[in-house]
Design a protein around this motif. Structure first.
Motif, PDB file in Angstrom:
ATOM      1  N   VAL A   1       0.751  -1.240   0.031  1.00  0.00           N
ATOM      2  CA  VAL A   1       0.002  -0.372  -0.186  1.00  0.00           C
ATOM      3  C   VAL A   1       0.981   1.464   0.293  1.00  0.00           C
ATOM      4  CG1 VAL A   1      -1.516   1.315   1.533  1.00  0.00           C
ATOM      5  CG2 VAL A   1      -2.015  -0.930   1.118  1.00  0.00           C
TER       6      VAL A   1
ATOM      7  N   TYR B   1       3.840   1.629  -1.347  1.00  0.00           N
ATOM      8  CA  TYR B   1       4.053   1.919  -2.787  1.00  0.00           C
ATOM      9  C   TYR B   1       3.398   2.326  -3.187  1.00  0.00           C
ATOM     10  CZ  TYR B   1       8.541  -1.535  -1.919  1.00  0.00           C
ATOM     11  OH  TYR B   1       9.902  -1.682  -1.849  1.00  0.00           O
ATOM     12  N   ARG B   2       2.473   2.258  -3.763  1.00  0.00           N
ATOM     13  CA  ARG B   2       1.129   2.494  -3.921  1.00  0.00           C
ATOM     14  C   ARG B   2       0.640   3.858  -4.434  1.00  0.00           C
ATOM     15  NH1 ARG B   2      -4.135   0.782  -2.977  1.00  0.00           N
ATOM     16  NH2 ARG B   2      -4.064   1.639  -1.223  1.00  0.00           N
ATOM     17  N   ASP B   3       0.837   4.234  -2.814  1.00  0.00           N
ATOM     18  CA  ASP B   3       0.818   5.201  -2.344  1.00  0.00           C
ATOM     19  C   ASP B   3       1.491   6.871  -2.938  1.00  0.00           C
ATOM     20  OD1 ASP B   3      -1.725   4.781  -2.241  1.00  0.00           O
ATOM     21  OD2 ASP B   3      -1.698   4.303   0.079  1.00  0.00           O
TER      22      ASP B   3
ATOM     23  N   HIS C   1       6.662   1.230  -7.713  1.00  0.00           N
ATOM     24  CA  HIS C   1       5.008   1.885  -7.180  1.00  0.00           C
ATOM     25  C   HIS C   1       4.119   1.793  -8.815  1.00  0.00           C
ATOM     26  CE1 HIS C   1       1.980   5.332  -7.202  1.00  0.00           C
ATOM     27  NE2 HIS C   1       2.570   5.954  -8.656  1.00  0.00           N
TER      28      HIS C   1
ATOM     29  N   THR D   1       2.015  -1.147  -8.326  1.00  0.00           N
ATOM     30  CA  THR D   1       1.377  -1.485  -6.815  1.00  0.00           C
ATOM     31  C   THR D   1      -0.154  -0.630  -7.409  1.00  0.00           C
ATOM     32  OG1 THR D   1       2.713  -0.022  -5.580  1.00  0.00           O
ATOM     33  CG2 THR D   1       2.903  -2.167  -5.322  1.00  0.00           C
ATOM     34  N   VAL D   2       0.130   0.730  -8.166  1.00  0.00           N
ATOM     35  CA  VAL D   2      -0.741   1.387  -8.506  1.00  0.00           C
ATOM     36  C   VAL D   2      -1.874   1.333  -9.844  1.00  0.00           C
ATOM     37  CG1 VAL D   2      -0.583   2.852 -10.982  1.00  0.00           C
ATOM     38  CG2 VAL D   2      -1.016   4.384  -9.466  1.00  0.00           C
ATOM     39  N   ASN D   3      -1.836  -0.238  -9.965  1.00  0.00           N
ATOM     40  CA  ASN D   3      -2.880  -0.793 -10.369  1.00  0.00           C
ATOM     41  C   ASN D   3      -4.222  -1.897  -9.745  1.00  0.00           C
ATOM     42  OD1 ASN D   3      -2.363   0.093 -12.828  1.00  0.00           O
ATOM     43  ND2 ASN D   3      -1.096  -0.816 -12.964  1.00  0.00           N
TER      44      ASN D   3
ATOM     45  N   ASP E   1      -6.633  -2.436  -2.025  1.00  0.00           N
ATOM     46  CA  ASP E   1      -6.115  -2.594  -1.012  1.00  0.00           C
ATOM     47  C   ASP E   1      -6.149  -4.148  -0.766  1.00  0.00           C
ATOM     48  OD1 ASP E   1      -5.522  -0.234  -0.355  1.00  0.00           O
ATOM     49  OD2 ASP E   1      -7.062   0.525   1.301  1.00  0.00           O
TER      50      ASP E   1
ATOM     51  N   LEU F   1      -4.086  -6.089  -2.980  1.00  0.00           N
ATOM     52  CA  LEU F   1      -2.898  -6.175  -2.416  1.00  0.00           C
ATOM     53  C   LEU F   1      -2.574  -7.087  -1.302  1.00  0.00           C
ATOM     54  CD1 LEU F   1      -1.675  -1.946  -3.082  1.00  0.00           C
ATOM     55  CD2 LEU F   1      -0.507  -4.557  -4.044  1.00  0.00           C
TER      56      LEU F   1
END
Length: 375
Positions: free
Chosen positions: A226, A228-230, A239, A242-244, A247, A250
Motif C-alpha cells: 500500500v 508503494y502504491r500511495d 509504484h 502496485t498503482v493498479n 487494498d 494487495l
C-alpha cells in the motif's frame, strides 16, 4: 546613417514580434504529432540533447554492472516501465509510440552509442521535448543501475532471452487443479507482475538487491505494498506495479507470499563466525547503549533462537534470511531519509541516523546468516 539603420532594425523587430503574436493567438501553427518535426528542428533538438547528456553525465560513478541478477532485475523493470514506448527485442515497435513526435527509438541499435554514465543520466532524468519521463523516484539511484545493466546487454539479446528474464513462468507453469478461482487468479497476477524479480514463491530470482517475500509477515507485506502504491515508500519499480491494485488485492498478494515456505539461501550466504557477524549479532540482540540503540530483535522477528521478537506490532518485518545487500541498502536509505515507507518508517529513520557504515554492514551480514522460523 547608423541611426536610420537602427530605426529600420527596430521596425523590423517590431513587425516580427507582432506577427509572432498574431500567429500564437490565432492558433494557425499546427502542433499535431502526425506532422513530425521539421528537419532543422529535429537536428537542433537532437544536437542540444546529446551535448547536454554528455556534459552532465561527466563524473557519475559507475558501479559494478556484472553483479549477479542485475540484468534480470533491469529487464523486469524495463518491461514494466519502458517497453510501452521502446518495444521489446525482435518485435515491431508499439503502434501508439510509433506515432509520437519525436518517435521513441528502437533501443537495440542505439544504446551502443552511449556510455554507462550517459545511459544512467538519461534513465534517471529523462529528456525534455521527447516524452521521455524522469525516474519516478529520484531518491533511488540504485533502481536505475539495473536498467543500465540491462540496456548494455540489449543489443545481443533475443526475444527468447528477454522473455526468460521477465516472464519465467508464463508458459512453463500451469495453475494447480485444486486452486479455487480466486486463489488461481491471485497466482496468475503474481506470476505476471511479481515472479520476474521475486519468483512466484517469493524466494527471489533477480539477485541480492531484491527481498525475499516468502514467510514474511503478511501484515508487513500488505502495509508495504500500500505504501508503494500511495507513493509513501519510494520506488520507481514498485509504484508502477502496485498503482493498479486495490487494498484488498494487495492484501491477497501479501497473504500469498506469507504462506510460501522459505528456501535455504544460496547466493546470500556469508561466513557466520567472522568478527563482523559477531558485531552484528550484538547489535541485533543487545543493541548499543553507548549510541542509544535498542536491539533490533526487540521489534523484528526472528531472533537467533527462532522466537518472535517482543514487539507487538506485526507490521514490523522479519529480517532473518534476507539478502545482505538488500538489508544494507535499506538501512542506508533510511539513514539518508530517502526510503519512505508505512507509518513505522519514521522510527527507522531516527535509528538508522545513528548507524555508521560498519554497523550497517555488521547487522546486515548477521541477519543474512540467520535462518527464518516461519509460523
Amino acid at each position: 546613417m547608423w541611426k536610420r539603420r537602427l530605426k529600420d532594425l527596430v521596425g523590423l523587430a517590431a513587425i516580427a514580434g507582432i506577427t509572432g503574436v498574431i500567429v500564437l493567438i490565432s492558433g494557425i501553427f499546427p502542433v499535431r504529432a502526425s506532422d513530425g518535426h521539421w528537419a532543422i528542428t529535429k537536428w537542433f533538438l537532437d544536437f542540444a540533447s546529446n551535448r547536454s547528456i554528455q556534459t552532465h553525465a561527466t563524473g557519475i560513478d559507475v558501479p559494478n554492472l556484472d553483479e549477479t541478477g542485475l540484468i534480470r532485475l533491469g529487464a523486469a523493470t524495463f518491461d514494466t516501465n519502458c517497453r510501452w514506448c521502446h518495444g521489446v527485442p525482435d518485435l515491431p515497435m508499439p503502434s501508439p509510440a510509433s506515432q509520437m513526435t519525436p518517435r521513441p527509438p528502437n533501443l537495440k541499435p542505439v544504446v551502443t552509442g552511449w556510455d554507462d554514465d550517459e545511459l544512467f543520466y538519461i534513465v534517471k532524468h529523462g529528456i525534455k521535448f521527447a516524452g521521455m519521463p524522469a525516474w519516478a523516484s529520484p531518491q533511488r539511484d540504485d533502481e536505475v543501475w539495473p536498467v543500465v545493466a540491462f540496456l548494455k546487454q540489449l543489443p545481443n539479446m533475443s526475444l527468447a532471452d528477454y522473455r526468460e528474464h521477465v516472464h519465467p513462468t508464463r508458459f512453463a507453469m500451469q495453475d494447480s487443479a485444486d486452486l479455487s478461482d480466486k486463489k488461481g487468479a491471485i497466482v496468475n497476477i503474481v506470476r505476471e507482475h511479481c515472479a520476474a524479480c521475486h519468483g512466484i514463491d517469493g524466494n527471489g530470482r533477480a539477485g541480492d538487491r531484491v527481498p525475499k517475500l516468502s514467510s514474511q509477515r503478511k501484515e508487513y507485506l500488505a502495509a508495504t505494498l500500500v505504501a508503494y502504491r500511495d507513493g509513501q515508500r519510494f520506488s520507481g519499480v514498485m509504484h508502477p506495479i502496485t498503482v493498479n491494485f486495490t487494498d484488498e488485492e494487495l492484501r491477497s498478494f501479501a497473504t500469498h507470499f506469507s504462506q510460501q515456505p522459505r528456501k535455504p539461501m544460496i547466493t546470500t550466504a556469508v561466513e557466520q563466525d567472522s568478527d563482523i557477524t559477531d558485531h552484528g549479532r550484538r547489535l541485533a540482540t543487545d543493541g548499543d547503549r553507548e549510541h542509544k540503540l535498542a536491539s533490533c530483535n526487540d521489534c523484528h522477528a526472528v531472533n537467533v533462537d527462532g522466537d518472535e521478537g517482543s514487539g507487538p506490532d506485526r507490521s514490523y518485518p522479519r529480517l532473518a534470511g534476507q539478502p545482505k545487500e538488500y538489508l544494507r541498502r535499506q538501512l542506508q536509505l533510511f539513514r539518508e531519509a530517502n526510503r519512505g515507507g508505512s507509518s513505522n518508517a519514521s522510527i527507522m529513520i531516527k535509528i538508522a541516523a545513528k548507524l555508521n557504515d560498519d554497523q550497517i554492514e555488521a547487522v546486515s551480514k548477521f541477519y543474512a546468516n540467520e535462518l527464518i522460523d516461519p509460523e
